[in-house]
Design a protein around this motif. Structure first.
Motif, short mmCIF file in Angstrom:
data_model
loop_
_atom_site.label_atom_id
_atom_site.label_comp_id
_atom_site.label_asym_id
_atom_site.label_seq_id
_atom_site.Cartn_x
_atom_site.Cartn_y
_atom_site.Cartn_z
N GLU A 271 8.61 7.44 18.96
CA GLU A 271 7.26 7.95 19.26
C GLU A 271 7.34 9.44 19.52
O GLU A 271 8.34 9.94 20.02
N VAL A 272 6.27 10.12 19.24
CA VAL A 272 6.26 11.57 19.45
C VAL A 272 5.41 11.88 20.68
O VAL A 272 4.20 11.68 20.67
N HIS A 273 6.07 12.34 21.74
CA HIS A 273 5.35 12.67 22.97
C HIS A 273 4.98 14.14 23.08
O HIS A 273 4.28 14.53 23.99
N GLN B 283 14.70 16.83 13.20
CA GLN B 283 15.23 18.12 13.70
C GLN B 283 15.04 18.23 15.20
O GLN B 283 15.94 18.69 15.92
N ARG B 284 13.86 17.83 15.67
CA ARG B 284 13.61 17.91 17.11
C ARG B 284 14.59 17.02 17.88
O ARG B 284 15.17 17.40 18.89
N ARG B 285 14.78 15.83 17.36
CA ARG B 285 15.63 14.89 18.10
C ARG B 285 17.10 15.33 18.09
O ARG B 285 17.81 15.12 19.07
N ILE C 288 18.55 12.79 30.21
CA ILE C 288 17.46 11.96 29.67
C ILE C 288 16.22 12.84 29.47
O ILE C 288 15.54 12.75 28.45
N GLY C 289 15.99 13.72 30.43
CA GLY C 289 14.79 14.56 30.39
C GLY C 289 14.73 15.52 29.21
O GLY C 289 13.64 15.86 28.76
N VAL C 290 15.88 15.96 28.69
CA VAL C 290 15.82 16.88 27.55
C VAL C 290 15.36 16.17 26.27
O VAL C 290 14.99 16.82 25.31
N HIS C 291 15.35 14.84 26.30
CA HIS C 291 14.79 14.10 25.16
C HIS C 291 13.27 14.02 25.33
O HIS C 291 12.67 12.95 25.33
N ALA C 292 12.66 15.18 25.45
CA ALA C 292 11.24 15.24 25.83
C ALA C 292 10.33 14.67 24.77
O ALA C 292 9.20 14.29 25.06
N SER C 293 10.79 14.60 23.52
CA SER C 293 9.94 14.02 22.48
C SER C 293 9.80 12.51 22.67
O SER C 293 8.89 11.89 22.13
#
Ligand code: ZN
Length: 265
Positions: free
Chosen positions: A53-55, A66-68, A218-223
């Motif tokens: 999912e894209v948050h 790329q974001r992940r 965990i938090g840096v996986h903000a997407s």
């Protein structure tokens, strides 16, 4: 902070995960403690997690993959990973999705072919143990099930000790007081998660500083992860432990990690 910073120096562990974020959610404390004890951690992430999912909004021209990967690189740095290897398989999506059978999907890959690639990495790195998902894929996601098949096959090929990452479903039974990302994940697959407490072979409990690093990773996986899901009162209890099964009888480096000589003081 550690009683012996070099207790595990010269030793290497290969950790296989399905998606960017699994390394932090399921094994963040373990990876940080291995690194702090001087061990080399090789993190292998099988998919790019492009179906998550894209948050958050992506930048113009930026892809989800790329974001992940960028988030994964940040998390790996926080957790002390020495080498990050991306297998580049496609995310397989939830059980029954058409994406499961996409030709590039991890779930559609020949496990023995991918396992040979992992075995080559184990040999190249002289890794002494492989960490991979448990036989239920922790919560039944097709990519986690594939990561189990691949990791188990690589362990057989190489003969190294393997640890299966899981969660203690009894410990996480009450989602109101110990809310964990596994609850929504298992709701999405419609399958039970983890194993009963009695089946857990090894439990690693976090120190406060390790838990802070895990939360940040965990938090840096903000997407994928909204800050709300990390700020609740039960965070420490929900995320303060990591659980493993052993696929063979023998113990290995993660067992040593839980010993007082290596554990944080
Ligand atoms: Zn995952």
């Amino acid at each position: 902070m550690f009683s012996n910073h070099s207790a595990l120096s010269g030793r290497t562990v290969l950790v296989l995960h399905a998606h960017p974020d699994d390394e932090a959610i399921f094994t963040g404390v373990t990876l940080r403690r291995l690194a702090d004890a001087g061990a080399r951690v090789v993190l292998v992430t099988a998919t790019l997690g492009e179906l998550g999912e894209v948050h958050v909004p992506l930048a113009p021209g930026e892809t989800m993959a790329q974001r992940r990967v960028a988030e994964l690189e940040s998390a790996a740095a926080l957790l002390g990973v020495s080498r990050l290897v991306l297998l580049g398989a496609r995310d397989s999506g939830l059980p029954g999705a058409a994406d499961n059978v996409h030709p590039d999907a991890l779930a559609a890959a020949d496990p023995s072919r991918v396992a040979r690639r992992i075995a080559t990495l184990v040999d190249e790195e002289s890794a002494e143990a492989i960490v991979h998902d448990d036989g239920r894929g922790i919560y039944g996601h097709p990519d986690h099930l594939a990561a189990h098949r691949i990791g188990a096959a690589a362990a057989r090929l190489t003969g190294v000790v393997s640890y299966e990452s899981t969660v203690d479903r009894d410990h996480l039974h009450d989602r109101r007081t110990r809310s964990h990302l596994i609850h929504a994940a298992a709701e999405a697959t419609g399958l039970p998660f983890g194993v009963p407490a009695d089946d857990v072979a090894l439990r690693i409990g976090a120190t406060a500083s390790e838990l802070a690093v895990k939360r940040a990773a965990i938090g840096v996986h903000a997407s994928q992860v909204s800050p709300d899901s990390l700020g609740h009162a039960g965070f420490d209890e929900a995320y303060g432990y990591e659980w493993y099964l052993r696929s063979g009888a023998s113990s290995g480096i993660l067992d040593e990690l839980a010993l007082p000589a290596v554990a944080a003081v």
